[in-house]
Design an enzyme around this catalytic site. Structure first.
Site, short mmCIF file in Angstrom:
data_model
loop_
_atom_site.label_atom_id
_atom_site.label_comp_id
_atom_site.label_asym_id
_atom_site.label_seq_id
_atom_site.Cartn_x
_atom_site.Cartn_y
_atom_site.Cartn_z
N HIS A 20 0.82 -1.21 0.00
CA HIS A 20 0.00 0.00 0.00
C HIS A 20 0.86 1.27 0.00
O HIS A 20 0.38 2.34 -0.34
CB HIS A 20 -0.91 -0.02 1.23
CG HIS A 20 -2.27 0.57 1.02
ND1 HIS A 20 -2.94 0.56 -0.18
CD2 HIS A 20 -3.12 1.18 1.90
CE1 HIS A 20 -4.13 1.15 -0.04
NE2 HIS A 20 -4.25 1.52 1.21
N ASN A 66 -6.48 7.31 3.91
CA ASN A 66 -7.90 7.63 3.74
C ASN A 66 -8.21 9.12 3.84
O ASN A 66 -9.34 9.52 3.59
CB ASN A 66 -8.73 6.87 4.78
CG ASN A 66 -8.57 5.37 4.66
OD1 ASN A 66 -7.91 4.88 3.75
ND2 ASN A 66 -9.17 4.65 5.57
N ASP A 91 -0.90 2.56 -5.42
CA ASP A 91 -0.87 1.12 -5.65
C ASP A 91 -2.17 0.69 -6.32
O ASP A 91 -3.20 1.31 -6.13
CB ASP A 91 -0.68 0.38 -4.32
CG ASP A 91 -1.79 0.65 -3.33
OD1 ASP A 91 -2.58 -0.26 -3.05
OD2 ASP A 91 -1.89 1.79 -2.82
N ASN A 112 -9.20 3.88 -1.22
CA ASN A 112 -9.66 4.92 -0.29
C ASN A 112 -8.89 6.23 -0.40
O ASN A 112 -9.45 7.29 -0.16
CB ASN A 112 -9.65 4.39 1.14
CG ASN A 112 -10.71 3.34 1.35
OD1 ASN A 112 -11.77 3.37 0.73
ND2 ASN A 112 -10.44 2.39 2.23
#
Length: 187
Positions: A20, A66, A91, A112
């Site tokens: 991530h 997020n 990613d 997100n």
């Protein structure tokens, strides 16, 4: 010309090296190649790079994935950078590992970080460089996968992929989105 180059990731040592956080890895490579260093500033770590006639504000948001939109909006406004000169490095599980895709716009595809950026900027019309991380995970294990580390065989080719990503970013700034997509997206 001024650009905001934003690598998405999560802050904290527990996230370093995870799939991530590939956006952080890419912008680290970009800054390293230019001999630039990141300094902690409002909403994230910033490195400033010059490539020919282009000034790059390179951002690693410290807002967690997020809430990345807050950092992106702040630096776009602070540096007076138009959204057309924004590039988000992210990613992407829909692409095989190491596949790099430059896009002028698109959906968040369930990511997100991209979802929050679109909400805050009130548009999906911003450029993104998608770095494929693959999707080799059992049903229901997506979070564990994206927050997991790269296996040795992927780490072995990581330097080459980071170099390619860095070249794509430089080309985006110097040659524009269309020329860069034509040159790199089919490789």
């Amino acid at each position: 010309m001024k650009y905001l180059i934003t690598g998405l990731g999560n802050i904290g040592p527990e996230y370093w090296g995870t799939r991530h956080n590939i956006g952080f890895r890419v912008v680290n490579k970009l800054a390293e190649d230019a001999g630039a260093y990141f300094t902690e500033e409002r909403y994230g770590a910033i490195a400033r790079i010059r490539i020919k006639n282009c000034e790059l504000i390179v951002l690693k948001p410290n807002t967690f994935m997020n809430l990345s939109g807050n950092a992106v909006r702040y630096w776009l406004q602070k540096e007076n950078i138009p959204v057309e000169n924004l590039l988000i490095i992210v990613d992407d599980i829909a692409l095989p590992f190491g596949t790099l895709r430059l896009k002028p716009k698109g959906s968040d595809a369930g990511h997100n970080g991209l979802k929050n950026i679109a909400q805050i900027l009130n548009t999906q019309e911003y450029c993104r460089l998608r770095f494929g991380i693959g999707n080799d995970f059992p049903r229901g294990k997506q979070i564990d996968y994206v927050l997991g580390k790269f296996p040795p065989e992927e780490l072995e080719i990581m330097p080459k992929k980071l170099e390619q990503a860095s070249e794509i970013i430089k080309s985006f700034c110097l040659a524009g989105i269309q020329n860069t997509m034509n040159q790199f997206n089919n490789k």
